[in-house]
Design an enzyme around this catalytic site. Structure first.
Site, PDB file in Angstrom:
ATOM      1  N   GLN A  41      38.252  21.779  68.166  1.00  0.00           N
ATOM      2  CA  GLN A  41      38.641  22.726  69.200  1.00  0.00           C
ATOM      3  C   GLN A  41      38.308  24.164  68.882  1.00  0.00           C
ATOM      4  O   GLN A  41      38.207  24.990  69.763  1.00  0.00           O
ATOM      5  CB  GLN A  41      40.137  22.644  69.411  1.00  0.00           C
ATOM      6  CG  GLN A  41      40.571  21.456  70.198  1.00  0.00           C
ATOM      7  CD  GLN A  41      42.055  21.531  70.396  1.00  0.00           C
ATOM      8  OE1 GLN A  41      42.568  22.444  70.996  1.00  0.00           O
ATOM      9  NE2 GLN A  41      42.744  20.587  69.834  1.00  0.00           N
ATOM     10  N   GLY A  42      38.227  24.493  67.616  1.00  0.00           N
ATOM     11  CA  GLY A  42      37.962  25.892  67.318  1.00  0.00           C
ATOM     12  C   GLY A  42      38.016  26.214  65.840  1.00  0.00           C
ATOM     13  O   GLY A  42      38.148  25.337  64.996  1.00  0.00           O
ATOM     14  N   ASP A  88      45.973  12.483  68.372  1.00  0.00           N
ATOM     15  CA  ASP A  88      44.827  12.731  67.487  1.00  0.00           C
ATOM     16  C   ASP A  88      45.284  12.708  66.033  1.00  0.00           C
ATOM     17  O   ASP A  88      44.992  13.615  65.261  1.00  0.00           O
ATOM     18  CB  ASP A  88      44.147  14.048  67.849  1.00  0.00           C
ATOM     19  CG  ASP A  88      42.709  14.115  67.346  1.00  0.00           C
ATOM     20  OD1 ASP A  88      42.207  13.073  66.861  1.00  0.00           O
ATOM     21  OD2 ASP A  88      42.098  15.188  67.427  1.00  0.00           O
TER      22      ASP A  88
END
Ligand SMILES: *[C@@H]1O[C@H](CO)[C@@H](O)[C@H](O)[C@H]1NC(C)=O
Ligand SMILES: *[C@@H]1O[C@H](CO)[C@@H](O)[C@H](O)[C@H]1NC(C)=O
Ligand SMILES: *[C@@H]1O[C@H](CO)[C@@H](O)[C@H](O)[C@H]1NC(C)=O
Ligand SMILES: *[C@@H]1O[C@H](CO)[C@@H](O)[C@H](O)[C@H]1NC(C)=O
Ligand SMILES: *[C@@H]1O[C@H](CO)[C@@H](O)[C@H](O)[C@H]1NC(C)=O
Ligand SMILES: *[C@@H]1O[C@H](CO)[C@@H](O)[C@H](O)[C@H]1NC(C)=O
Ligand SMILES: *[C@@H]1O[C@H](CO)[C@@H](O)[C@H](O)[C@H]1NC(C)=O
Ligand SMILES: *[C@@H]1O[C@H](CO)[C@@H](O)[C@H](O)[C@H]1NC(C)=O
Ligand SMILES: *[C@@H]1O[C@H](CO)[C@@H](O)[C@H](O)[C@H]1NC(C)=O
Ligand SMILES: *[C@@H]1O[C@H](CO)[C@@H](O)[C@H](O)[C@H]1NC(C)=O
Ligand SMILES: *[C@@H]1O[C@H](CO)[C@@H](O)[C@H](O)[C@H]1NC(C)=O
Ligand SMILES: CC(=O)N[C@H]1CO[C@H](CO)[C@@H](O)[C@@H]1O
Length: 770
Positions: A453-454, A567
């Site tokens: 995601q980042g 996740d």
């Protein structure tokens, strides 16, 4: 007035413009060599024809049979059919070269061949290891297909290192249009590497699931974003020719290579050999840290210009009379220039220096009146520019901040806050300024890691508190939603084994999340770091398993609304200074209230941990988290990665290998040697059996998370109470009657040694046969 402002702004833009690195007016090629091919300028060390390039790696041929002519890199790339082909050169910059060759950038696989002879498999393999090129991290692999797995291996010498994978997935048979990041497509970025091996697999055959929907899948290597704008017809995936003919754009995307001189060498070493050293007169050498191979590049020294690989020339700063305050007082020197002031004035005379200052007397004033006036005017103009820019910037910044706040779901969050006061209490809103200060303006040196995601940065707040700051990679509505989701989710959770969210910042282009800093890295790294002074002992592994299972049990059943993590993987489990496990990364989490009974969503998660049942049905249940936790348990037991690039077929999946070993009564084959040494066999069997139940293909047969936590807790307690530390793991035989992937509930185990393990009392769970 308005025109004046516009004029001023244009002036300001011009006065701030930066010179292009390759100066077109000085020679950029060797004497006697062609300087361009078609529309492209070819600067040395690249060159057309013999003796025009630095060496064969930079040799370019110009194919004049095209109009305009096309340049090709002579360096041969091996295409899949074994013949040499070469890259067409699209552009060359000071640090990068853009090239394309559709054959080399494509991998395809068509399953169940034989009845269609038009299509053939091809693989994507690039190897620049001995060449002065690396794949820039502006590239990515985009794969097209339904239920297909693309595996990307970037370590030339060690198959178990440097592998990543993604799954392209279509939800149901009514889908007809493929769109990247939505369906039928998955993307994986690659960091600067010199080697790349991309392979396509059929997910369903890996898991033994039912029939494939479309026969072919494809993977392309190109630049990030290039493939995102196209939709494609999913039914074209049935035939390779049809797909490629209908998506010709995919075949014509360039990729970016970082170029340098002499891989495997740095400036100090290179400079020792003056014949091969590429940085010529008046240039500096810089090391290429950004590549995995090293190498160097050259740049002209300050005050010089030209091509550093040919030699840089002095810049005649006096040519255009812009550098000195008074006219005609400029003297060019090697690498610099001097200005003089008229008599009666002192100073360096430079426009951007101290200028000329009157010493005394009325004469001097008159003599310089004109030029000084002009200079004053200019100073005035420049300062107006400065203030105008500043004013505009300030106004823009404020507007931007407001815009971002809205765009980043600030309103969404405010809405949440108004309905749930608790969120406000627990979530602090940070300002951009504060976080920029904390991270040194998000300096690269502060990067802790990079997730799907980042980026995660390490920062220090003004009160001295160390924090981890997560910054989304791209501005994308879906990601913003995930960020807000994470804020809302985590603000409801207080558990010692869940990483604490301290607050967020919504004023930037991408929202930022601020967490407590967990210092001992991820479980994934700790399990594999053999060089570690304190390798994870079996006791620690068991403790971590208990902690993670408790956190998940809490999320599933103790919170007011159940939360599914979605996740769970060892890279999302962090360890603090006391090796206490903290579950992190709630970006894809969902509380069940948001989407009532079933969570039918686009399959998200990491291959290797992904519940096959969820993959098939798209329905996420609490048992999907149990499956992922089962994989983490197996990692703790075996020390192996969830997917192995060195293995083939179903053996690639650690979960499958583990289940096969269990079925073959051969647990010791797969256990980590240290675990085998330290763990007592009854404990190991109990944990292994629990993991096996978590990995049952049938979700209904998996235990609940709170049952898993309770069982692990009991194993841990019995471990602490047990004194017989010498009952080491011996030849354990596990016997199982039914087929492994169908049911694994009915285990019996026996030991070949006479050491009969005490049953029931001490280890009630070992004979669990639900
Ligand atoms: C290129 O070099 C010429 C002559 O030395 C100089 O006048 C010009 O400003 C330079 N251009 C750039 C863009 O640096
Ligand atoms: C630039 O190249 C031209 C043609 O090859 C040559 O005549 C000229 O002398 C070169 N100039 C410099 C500064 O090297
Ligand atoms: C560059 O390639 C051309 C044509 O393939 C060849 O004739 C020439 O010798 C090569 N030059 C170098 C420096 O390798
Ligand atoms: C291999 O592929 C290249 C590029 O498409 C093609 O030009 C060449 O004819 C092919 N060679 C063989 C042996 O198929
Ligand atoms: C080549 O790159 C330069 C600088 O990045 C860019 O300005 C130019 O448009 C590019 N040319 C082509 C043909 O892509
Ligand atoms: C093509 O690749 C698929 C998937 O890897 C494989 O099942 C199939 O046997 C391959 N076909 C040929 C002709 O190599
Ligand atoms: C296509 O492949 C099959 C099996 O590989 C073979 O039996 C058949 O003759 C081939 N057909 C043609 C037209 O080449
Ligand atoms: C490959 O990686 C594994 C695990 O990281 C390591 O044990 C092994 O020594 C490596 N092999 C080589 C040849 O570097
Ligand atoms: C996709 O392609 C098939 C076969 O070429 C065609 O029948 C169908 O209408 C196309 N669907 C769309 C949405 O374009
Ligand atoms: C220096 O580089 C040249 C050209 O690459 C090579 O032939 C020579 O052996 C090198 N000399 C040393 C001392 O390494
Ligand atoms: C490259 O690495 C060296 C030493 O590791 C460092 O001093 C230098 O600043 C780095 N250069 C760049 C451009 O990051
Ligand atoms: C910019 C970037 O990603 N640089 C990385 C390139 O690869 C080397 C080694 O793999 C890393 O150390 C750099 O940080």
């Amino acid at each position: 007035m308005l025109e004046h402002l516009v004029f001023l702004q244009i002036f300001c833009i011009f006065s701030l413009a930066v010179a292009s690195p390759w100066n077109a007016t000085t020679n950029s090629t060797k004497p006697g060599c062609l300087s361009r091919c078609g529309n492209l300028e070819i600067p040395y060390p690249f060159g057309i024809g013999s003796k025009c390039s630095l060496d064969t790696y930079y040799n370019i041929t110009c194919d004049t049979s095209f109009d305009p002519p096309k340049p090709y890199l002579v360096y041969p790339v091996l295409s899949f059919n074994g013949s040499d082909s070469s890259y067409e050169v699209v552009n060359i910059s000071e640090t990068q070269i853009y090239v394309k060759n559709s054959e080399v950038q494509l991998a395809k696989a068509c399953y169940g061949m034989g009845f269609d002879n038009k299509t053939q498999n091809s693989s994507l393999l690039l190897d620049f290891f001995f060449y002065p090129y690396t794949l820039s991290n502006a590239n990515q692999v985009t794969s097209f297909g339904c239920d297909d797995l693309v595996m990307i291996q970037s370590d030339k010498f060690n198959e178990s290192d440097g592998g990543v994978a993604c799954v392209s997935y279509c939800r149901d048979s009514s889908d007809s249009v493929g769109i990247c990041q939505v369906r039928g497509c998955c993307q994986t970025s690659i960091s600067n590497v010199s080697f790349l091996d991309v392979q396509l697999y059929d997910m369903r055959s890996v898991w033994g699931l039912d029939h494939k929907r479309f026969r072919c899948s494809f993977a392309f290597l190109g630049m990030i974003g290039d493939y995102d704008k196209y939709n494609f017809n999913l039914s074209h995936l049935n035939d390779s020719t049809t797909f490629l003919n209908n998506n010709k754009e995919f075949m014509s995307m360039p990729l970016v290579l970082d170029w340098g001189i002499a891989p495997h060498m740095d400036c100090t070493v290179a400079a020792q050999n003056s014949t091969s050293y590429a940085c010529k007169k008046n240039s500096d050498c810089i090391n290429l840290n950004s590549t995995d191979l090293g190498g160097y590049q050259c740049r002209c020294k300050k005050g010089y210009e030209g091509n550093p690989y040919l030699g840089c020339q002095d810049i005649n700063e006096c040519m255009n009379n812009h550098e000195c305050i008074s006219y005609g007082a400029c003297t060019n020197t090697e690498g610099s220039y001097q200005c003089s002031c008229p008599s009666g004035y002192s100073g360096d005379g430079k426009r951007n220096g101290s200028g000329c200052i009157q010493i005394s007397g009325p004469h001097g004033k008159l003599a310089i009146g004109v030029s000084l006036g002009a200079a004053m005017g200019l100073v005035g103009l420049l300062s107006t520019c400065f203030w105008l820019n500043k004013f505009q910037k300030k106004r823009k910044t404020k507007k931007r901040k407001e815009k971002f706040f809205k765009q980043n779901g600030g309103l969404l969050l405010q809405q949440q806050i108004s309905t749930d006061e608790g969120i406000l209490e627990k979530t602090r809103l940070f300002s951009v300024k504060e976080l920029e200060k904390a991270t040194d303006h998000f300096s690269e040196s502060r990067i802790l890691g990079e997730g799907g995601q980042g980026m995660v940065y390490k920062g220090m707040l003004s009160d001295g508190k160390i924090v981890a700051i997560k910054k989304s990679k791209v501005v994308d509505e879906n990601q913003v939603e995930q960020f807000i989701n994470e804020i809302v989710m985590l603000s409801q959770v207080i558990h010692r084994n869940v990483v604490k969210l301290l607050g967020c910042c919504l004023e930037t282009e991408v929202p930022l999340l601020v967490y407590e800093f967990i210092c001992n890295g991820t479980l994934y790294d700790r399990i594999r770091d053999k060089s570690d002074e304190f390798p994870l002992s079996w006791t620690m592994r068991l403790k971590i398993a208990v902690e993670v299972s408790e956190a998940l049990a809490y999320l599933h059943s103790a919170t007011s609304i159940p939360i599914y993590h979605r996740d769970i993987k060892s890279t999302n489990i962090l360890l603090d200074e006391k090796y206490v496990a903290k579950v992190s990364d709630f970006g894809t989490s969902r509380s069940i209230a948001m989407d009532h009974t079933h969570l039918t969503t686009l399959v998200k998660g990491t291959f290797g941990y992904l519940d096959p049942e969820y993959f098939q049905s798209s329905q996420f249940t609490e048992k999907s988290d149990v499956y992922s936790f089962g994989v983490v348990l197996v990692e703790l037991l075996t020390g192996q990665r969830p997917i192995s690039f060195a293995k083939t077929g179903e053996e690639r999946s650690l979960a499958t290998r583990f289940l096969l070993c269990m079925e073959a009564d051969n647990l010791e084959k797969i256990l980590d040697s240290q675990v085998l040494e330290q763990g007592k066999r009854e404990e190991l069997i109990a944990v292994a059996k629990l993991a096996q139940r978590c990995l049952n293909l049938n979700g209904k047969k998996r235990p609940l998370m709170k049952e898993v936590a309770a069982e692990l807790e009991i194993i841990k307690i019995s471990q602490t109470h047990s004194t017989a530390s010498d009952t080491k793991y011996q030849d354990i035989q596990l016997r199982k009657s039914k087929a492994i992937l169908v049911s694994d509930d009915d285990y019996t185990w026996t030991s070949t040694s006479d050491n009969i393990i005490p049953l029931a009392d001490a280890h009630p769970l070992m004979i669990h046969t639900a």
